[in-house]
Structures are given as C-alpha cells and as structure tokens.
Design a protein around this motif. Structure first.
Motif, PDB file in Angstrom:
ATOM      1  N   LEU A  22      14.848  19.092   4.147  1.00 59.43           N
ATOM      2  CA  LEU A  22      13.796  19.425   3.184  1.00 59.43           C
ATOM      3  C   LEU A  22      12.451  18.806   3.553  1.00 59.43           C
ATOM      4  N   ASN A  23      12.334  18.234   4.740  1.00 60.00           N
ATOM      5  CA  ASN A  23      11.049  17.706   5.177  1.00 60.00           C
ATOM      6  C   ASN A  23      10.047  18.837   5.380  1.00 60.00           C
ATOM      7  N   GLY A  24       8.782  18.487   5.326  1.00 62.98           N
ATOM      8  CA  GLY A  24       7.730  19.477   5.531  1.00 62.98           C
ATOM      9  C   GLY A  24       6.738  19.449   4.384  1.00 62.98           C
ATOM     10  N   GLU A  25       6.093  20.575   4.127  1.00 64.49           N
ATOM     11  CA  GLU A  25       5.040  20.637   3.117  1.00 64.49           C
ATOM     12  C   GLU A  25       5.625  20.782   1.711  1.00 64.49           C
ATOM     13  N   TRP A  26       5.209  19.882   0.842  1.00 65.13           N
ATOM     14  CA  TRP A  26       5.538  19.929  -0.577  1.00 65.13           C
ATOM     15  C   TRP A  26       4.221  20.012  -1.360  1.00 65.13           C
ATOM     16  N   GLU A  27       4.304  20.539  -2.567  1.00 68.81           N
ATOM     17  CA  GLU A  27       3.152  20.443  -3.468  1.00 68.81           C
ATOM     18  C   GLU A  27       3.022  18.992  -3.944  1.00 68.81           C
ATOM     19  N   PHE A  28       1.763  18.576  -4.182  1.00 73.59           N
ATOM     20  CA  PHE A  28       1.499  17.173  -4.510  1.00 73.59           C
ATOM     21  C   PHE A  28       0.501  17.110  -5.654  1.00 73.59           C
ATOM     22  N   ALA A  29       0.763  16.209  -6.600  1.00 75.12           N
ATOM     23  CA  ALA A  29      -0.123  16.054  -7.757  1.00 75.12           C
ATOM     24  C   ALA A  29      -0.380  14.579  -8.032  1.00 75.12           C
ATOM     25  N   ARG A  30      -1.628  14.273  -8.331  1.00 73.67           N
ATOM     26  CA  ARG A  30      -1.979  12.900  -8.732  1.00 73.67           C
ATOM     27  C   ARG A  30      -1.898  12.722 -10.236  1.00 73.67           C
ATOM     28  N   THR A  31      -1.867  13.819 -10.975  1.00 76.29           N
ATOM     29  CA  THR A  31      -1.654  13.807 -12.420  1.00 76.29           C
ATOM     30  C   THR A  31      -0.614  14.878 -12.742  1.00 76.29           C
ATOM     31  N   PRO A  32       0.113  14.759 -13.837  1.00 76.41           N
ATOM     32  CA  PRO A  32       1.183  15.721 -14.132  1.00 76.41           C
ATOM     33  C   PRO A  32       0.658  17.153 -14.208  1.00 76.41           C
ATOM     34  N   ARG A 125       8.936  12.406  -9.310  1.00 76.37           N
ATOM     35  CA  ARG A 125       7.860  11.495  -9.709  1.00 76.37           C
ATOM     36  C   ARG A 125       8.104  10.169  -9.010  1.00 76.37           C
ATOM     37  N   VAL A 126       7.063   9.606  -8.393  1.00 78.01           N
ATOM     38  CA  VAL A 126       7.168   8.319  -7.707  1.00 78.01           C
ATOM     39  C   VAL A 126       6.176   7.353  -8.325  1.00 78.01           C
ATOM     40  N   ASP A 127       6.680   6.209  -8.748  1.00 74.19           N
ATOM     41  CA  ASP A 127       5.837   5.111  -9.224  1.00 74.19           C
ATOM     42  C   ASP A 127       5.796   4.048  -8.143  1.00 74.19           C
ATOM     43  N   ALA A 128       4.605   3.768  -7.648  1.00 79.09           N
ATOM     44  CA  ALA A 128       4.396   2.773  -6.595  1.00 79.09           C
ATOM     45  C   ALA A 128       3.387   1.762  -7.110  1.00 79.09           C
ATOM     46  N   PRO A 129       3.839   0.760  -7.838  1.00 86.34           N
ATOM     47  CA  PRO A 129       2.895  -0.157  -8.487  1.00 86.34           C
ATOM     48  C   PRO A 129       1.954  -0.816  -7.490  1.00 86.34           C
ATOM     49  N   THR A 130       0.700  -0.909  -7.863  1.00 85.78           N
ATOM     50  CA  THR A 130      -0.257  -1.607  -7.002  1.00 85.78           C
ATOM     51  C   THR A 130       0.043  -3.099  -6.978  1.00 85.78           C
ATOM     52  N   ASP A 131       0.538  -3.641  -8.079  1.00 87.18           N
ATOM     53  CA  ASP A 131       0.997  -5.030  -8.115  1.00 87.18           C
ATOM     54  C   ASP A 131       2.450  -5.052  -7.655  1.00 87.18           C
ATOM     55  N   LYS A 132       2.626  -5.428  -6.409  1.00 86.09           N
ATOM     56  CA  LYS A 132       3.956  -5.390  -5.800  1.00 86.09           C
ATOM     57  C   LYS A 132       4.613  -6.767  -5.736  1.00 86.09           C
ATOM     58  N   ARG A 133       4.000  -7.763  -6.306  1.00 81.54           N
ATOM     59  CA  ARG A 133       4.425  -9.142  -6.047  1.00 81.54           C
ATOM     60  C   ARG A 133       5.858  -9.428  -6.493  1.00 81.54           C
ATOM     61  N   PHE A 134       6.361  -8.691  -7.466  1.00 81.99           N
ATOM     62  CA  PHE A 134       7.686  -8.991  -8.004  1.00 81.99           C
ATOM     63  C   PHE A 134       8.734  -7.948  -7.614  1.00 81.99           C
ATOM     64  N   ILE A 135       8.402  -7.117  -6.614  1.00 83.08           N
ATOM     65  CA  ILE A 135       9.359  -6.144  -6.099  1.00 83.08           C
ATOM     66  C   ILE A 135       9.454  -6.310  -4.586  1.00 83.08           C
ATOM     67  N   PRO A 136      10.575  -5.952  -3.965  1.00 84.27           N
ATOM     68  CA  PRO A 136      10.654  -6.010  -2.501  1.00 84.27           C
ATOM     69  C   PRO A 136       9.663  -5.017  -1.875  1.00 84.27           C
ATOM     70  N   HIS A 137       8.748  -5.526  -1.052  1.00 85.44           N
ATOM     71  CA  HIS A 137       7.733  -4.662  -0.450  1.00 85.44           C
ATOM     72  C   HIS A 137       7.303  -5.114   0.932  1.00 85.44           C
TER      73      HIS A 137
END
Length: 655
Positions: A22-32, A125-137
């Motif tokens: 399923l790699n390749g072009e997907w539709e992408f949204a910054r807001t729902p 939906r992907v949540d990628a917190p900008t504050d990563k200090r308390f997650i493995p990153h």
C-alpha cells in the motif's frame, strides 16, 4: 509513480507469496476532512521524499482506497503497519480498525469484516506531539527541547515504514522464535499457532507434528555456523494448519571470555561505529532497500565489524542485510527525554518490543537499554528510582533473551549490566591517552563529561553499589575534531590508544556519516567519502594496526623537531646530529600469530625489521631510528606472503 519501497517489509516473518503493498501516494490532510494534499508513504511528513515537508505539525490524516484481491475472499484480510510515529488511529469504511501508541514497533488489524465487497476507504489519523520528552523518540527534536537537543535532528512524524495487506486463515501463526541451540547443532523453534505443524529447513530436514508441543529443537547435521566471515543463514518454513510462514536464522553463539567478545568461541575485537539511522531526503525512512544495504557496506569498507544502531529501532530490512552481509549489530530502543512513570513504562514497552521483533536476527550480538541516562534526567547515581528503572530494563531484556550480552545504561552510571562501557570525548590527544589508560587499567572509573557548551560534570562508570571491576569493558563512544582533517587526525591517534590496552574489548566511533548540523561522520550526509587529511579509516580499524608511542602535537605536526634540521633525511646517520627514535608497537587481532615485517620510509630513506605479533597481545616497542628530517614517515606491516596488513604515518615538522 513507481511504488516506493516495493520489497516485502518483514523478512523475518515472511508471507510474501501473497501480499499487497500500500505504499505510494495517499491523500493527506492537516485538518479533518480537508484532503487537499498528496503524501508519499512511507516517508515522514517533515522530509522531501514525502512531498509534503510540514514542520511541527502535531496531527495529520491519511486517506486512500483499498481493495482486497478477489482470490483472498475466503480468508482474513490483515492490514499491517511497519511503524508510525507516534500514535495511530485507523478506520476502514468509517469503523475503527485499530489504535496504536508507539512510533517504532509494528501493529496490525484484521479488517475483514470492515470491508464492503472487499473494498473500503482507509483513513489514518496520526498524532505526533511536538513535546516528545516523555515518549520514546530517540534523536528526533522535541519542543520544548530535550536536554540533549544539541545533538537532535528534524523529527520523522507519521507513517515511516511500509503499509501492506496480506491474507491469512482464521487460525494462524502469531509467533515464530528461532534460536540456535547451545551446541550450535540445531535450531530451537518456538511457535504459537494451530496444529498440525510441518517444519522444513530446505535442503536439510523436514519434521512433522500432529500436535504442536509449543517448542521443539530441530537438529542440523553438519551445521555451518554464521559468522562475519561466513554469514550462513538457514531458512525455516513453517506450515501450521493452513498457514505458512517463512523465517530464517543463523547458528552462532555470542559470549564474553576474558576481555573479548567471542563469536562461536572465536575472539572478536569490537571495531564499531555509531549509526543513527537518518537520510537527507527521508529522515528516519531510508529512500530504498539498497540504501539500507549500502550503509552496512560503507561501514565495512571503513574497517568496522559492528554497527551500533543508536537509540532507534531500525527498519527490519536493515537487520536482514546485516544478517546477509555478516555485520555485527548492537541494537537499542529509542530514548525518552525526561523521567516520569509513564515515560519509563513506554521505554520498557519499546525495549520488550525490540527483543520480540528482532530476536531472530543472528547479526544482533548486543542489546542496549538506556543511553547516557537520557530519559533519567542525568541523575542515576543520585536517585534510587532511576537506578531501579535501569535495573528493570536490563532484566526485561535479559528475561526475554538471555543469549546475548546487555548494556544497561550505555556511557556511565551502570547499575546492572553484562558489559561496562564508557563514552569519552576529548579534543586533546595527550589527555585522551591519559584518561583512557586510567579508565582501562586502574580502579578509578571517573572522567569528565561535557553535557553542554559550558557544563562539564564528573561521571563515573559505576553507579553507587555496583562493582564494575570484574566486568568486561569497552568504549561505547568517542571522537574529536571540528574539521574533517582534525576528525581524521583524532581518529588515527585516539583509536590507536584504545588498541594499546588489551583489557579494552573494543570501541564505537562517532560516527558513520554526518547528519544535518552534526558533521562528525566518516562520510557526508549523502554518503560521499571525505578527505580526512590522508587518514584511511580502513587502516585505522584494521584487524592489525600499528601503535606509535608518542604524544602527537597537532594535525600535520605529530612530531616536532628542531627548526634547523634538513628537509630531507640523510642517506646515512650523521655522527654530529641527534637521531629521532619512533617506537612502534603492533596490535594484532587475527586468529593466528602474525609473522611478518615492519617497514618504514621517510623520503628516500627506509628500512624494515621482523615482526612477531601474537593475537590480542600488544607487542613490545620496535624502535625506528631516523636521522633528523621533516616529512611524512610512512609505516606499514606485511605478513609472510608480503601482503600489507597494517598502515599508519607520522608527520614530522619543525613548527
């Protein structure tokens, strides 16, 4: 467009006979519900290969149509994600399929009942917190910043490993662990799945079991062992009920005897390099499968026999190539940034997942836990709770896999560990040599560590209550210099000091290639060769090296002699001039003694002397006596056949 990363992504648990990439072009949204962009999967949204290049975007949505092949209709349809940073919520035709937290481990969902006539709309939906200090990153930059922000890089958010569909029966194989027997004469197979079970090692043996007992040992007649020189792999095909999975492993044993790692009982000095797993156009995601292989080939070309994949769980295809190419691997989970109970729990989950996902790979010879107290607020010695966290992750890994040595907290402040390593960086060749000698050969395990531009603290190898005296010791990180010439110079002199001490079991050089602002690699960020001032890395990291017994002054001026000496050496020593004496030792890590010759040349003058170097024993000094002159003294050693096995040089100047 061509499908990116078209290869089957899970070679250690292979159902590649039938799968849909399923790699390749997907539709992408910054807001729902605003899918007005296109992203290329599997590349993080901050990086050019994604086609998006969105920075500090905390949440985004992916969408595409999927359709199950008609021939899968009688089976279950499974949706797989290799890795998504950091939290993924997946819907098929509007119904929740799976939620997953953790940016480095795979996950899956049975979407059979969610498909409509075998087709559907897939939304992630992907949540990628900008504050990563308390997650493995790991080395992904956080905002607010990590304490180690100066050596962190552009984040890799979103889907960054392959996505695919595959069919499987209702009763299926969910676990396949392959380990060599202690005697290296067979494979221990642990399997979770239905019966009956048929196990085939193609060309070797077939075993059938009407009722599967959970684990068996399949003997191999005339076994061929896996080693860096001969990376023999055995394929294992398992049929359980109606399901078929292919795996592989190698027969090898990793132990520590005396002061050295042994692979199948053969002493192996660790000549390692740090590899952080970043690419200029994809961040965490390699542009191609060939790029993963190429990095390992570049490490070998530079003389390394081990790669420490630094605080990142790498794409399984990289480990596949390490297995195939015979490169040893030190694997470790991604770090967190600050200490808290949830952060510790997330780190432990990543460590356990690392062993579960990657334990079949024979290339992995060391498991790592924490790194330099990252995620522990640099305060293990002063906090019992943080000592307990280090001890606990060591035991989690050990209980899951007791067959490999473990480093509990790489760098310093060891609490419970199989290997004692230390990270030491120093811009002075003289103080580097002195500190290394003290760390390796005396009970004093303290040394200065620069944690910031103006923040230097004393660290100790062992945390309070831990006795490191009888543990095997090696360097876990080193390197110095701000220019390529300085890097090459320090590489040559610092590495020879590590080779000087037989009690030191090896080293990890920082690092394989530049990354963004961090320009300390042997190669550039796009993997081009650097000019290191005439230093050839493969000479520095060779099985046999020459150790020059002097404290070098500076690049281009290793040995400074009086200004009035001639620019060229005399053909014969002069009675009225003092001579220069350059003592040279030989460090040889081959299986057999080196009975050869040490040669030297300065201008038109040279000479040679015999060499008898025992494996893993540094020879007494051999004095090279020179009439005073300036220039580059070339030193090399040959074996009994005349082949060159070691090279170095000393730059002699009068200023």
């Amino acid at each position: 467009m061509n499908t990116p990363r078209p290869e089957y992504p899970r070679p250690h648990f292979d159902r590649s006979d039938r799968w849909l990439n399923l790699n390749g072009e997907w539709e992408f949204a910054r807001t729902p519900d605003t899918f007005d962009e296109t992203i290329v999967v599997p590349f993080p949204w901050e990086h050019p290969d994604s086609g998006v290049v969105a920075h500090w975007l905390p949440t985004a949505w992916y969408r595409r149509r999927i359709e199950r092949p008609a021939e899968w209709a009688g089976e279950r349809t499974i949706l797989h994600f290799g890795a998504v940073h950091h939290q993924a919520t997946v819907w098929v035709n509007g119904a929740l399929a799976v939620e997953h937290v953790g940016g480095y481990l795979p996950f899956e969902a049975d979407i059979t009942e969610l498909l409509d006539g075998g087709a559907g709309e897939l939304v992630v939906r992907v949540d990628a917190p900008t504050d990563k200090r308390f997650i493995p990153h790991g080395k992904q930059r956080s905002m607010p910043r990590d304490d180690y922000d100066g050596c962190a890089f552009t984040p890799s958010s979103g889907i960054w490993q392959s996505v695919w569909l595959e069919p499987r029966p209702a009763s299926y194989i969910s676990r396949l662990d392959l380990r060599p027997t202690a005697a290296l004469d067979g494979i221990e197979i642990t399997l979770t799945g239905p019966s009956p079970v048929r196990i085939e090692i193609p060309g070797v043996v077939v075993r059938e079991y009407a009722e599967w007992p959970g684990a068996v040992t399949v003997p191999i007649a005339e076994p061929r062992l896996w080693s860096p020189d001969d990376p023999q792999l055995y394929d294992v095909v398992v049929t359980a009920g109606e399901d078929v999975v292919r795996g592989y492993t190698g027969l090898r044993k990793v132990e520590w005897h005396g002061n050295n790692l042994t692979v199948n009982g053969v002493p192996t000095y660790v000549r390692g390099v740090l590899d952080q797993g970043f690419w200029p156009s994809g961040g965490h995601a390699a542009p191609t499968d060939e790029a993963l292989r190429r990095d390992l080939e570049l490490a070998r070309a530079a003389g390394f026999n081990l790669v420490r994949k630094h605080i990142k769980l790498e794409d399984p295809r990289w480990l596949y190539w390490a297995d195939r190419l015979g490169m040893l691997v030190w694997a470790e989970p991604p770090s967190t940034g600050r200490f808290s109970a949830p952060a510790v729990a997330a780190f432990e989950e990543a460590a356990a997942g690392m062993v579960a996902r990657d334990g079949n790979h024979p290339s992995i010879v060391i498991w790592g836990g924490y790194n330099e107290e990252w995620g522990l607020d640099w305060d293990v010695p002063g906090d019992v709770a943080k000592q307990d966290a280090v001890r606990r992750v060591y035991r989690i890994i050990r209980d899951a896999d007791p067959s490999r040595p473990i480093v509990d907290n790489s760098g310093w402040a060891h609490v419970e560990t199989d290997l004692v390593d230390w990270h030491y960086y120093d811009e002075s060749a003289a103080s580097w040599a002195a500190v290394v000698d003290r760390l390796v050969n005396t009970p004093d395990g303290s040394f200065p560590v620069r944690l910031g531009p103006d923040f230097v603290v004393d660290k100790a190898i062992a945390a309070p209550g831990f006795d490191a005296a009888d543990k095997i010791q090696l360097n876990g990180e080193y390197g110095a210099g701000s220019t390529s010439v300085e890097r090459g110079w320090h590489l040559r002199w610092q590495t020879q000091e590590l080779r000087r001490h037989p009690r030191n079991a090896g080293y990890i050089y920082t690092e394989l290639y530049d990354i963004e602002h961090e320009t300390v690699g042997i190669y550039t960020y796009d993997r081009r060769t650097k000019d290191l001032g005439g230093v050839v890395p493969s000479d520095v990291h060779a099985e046999t090296v020459l150790i020059v017994d002097l404290a070098p002054a500076a690049p281009g001026s290793d040995l400074v002699v009086p200004a009035q000496i001639p620019a060229e050496p005399a053909a014969a020593p002069s009675a009225d001039q003092p001579v220069i004496v350059v003592p040279v030792r030989v460090s040889h890590h081959g299986r057999d003694p080196l009975l050869g010759t040490l040669h030297w040349s300065l201008g038109d003058v040279g000479g040679s002397v015999p060499v008898d170097a025992k494996p893993f024993v540094v020879t007494d000094p051999i004095d090279i006596v020179l009439d005073p002159a300036i220039g580059r003294l070339l030193l090399w050693a040959t074996d009994a056949s005349g082949a060159v096995v070691a090279r170095t040089a000393v730059d002699i100047s009068n200023n």
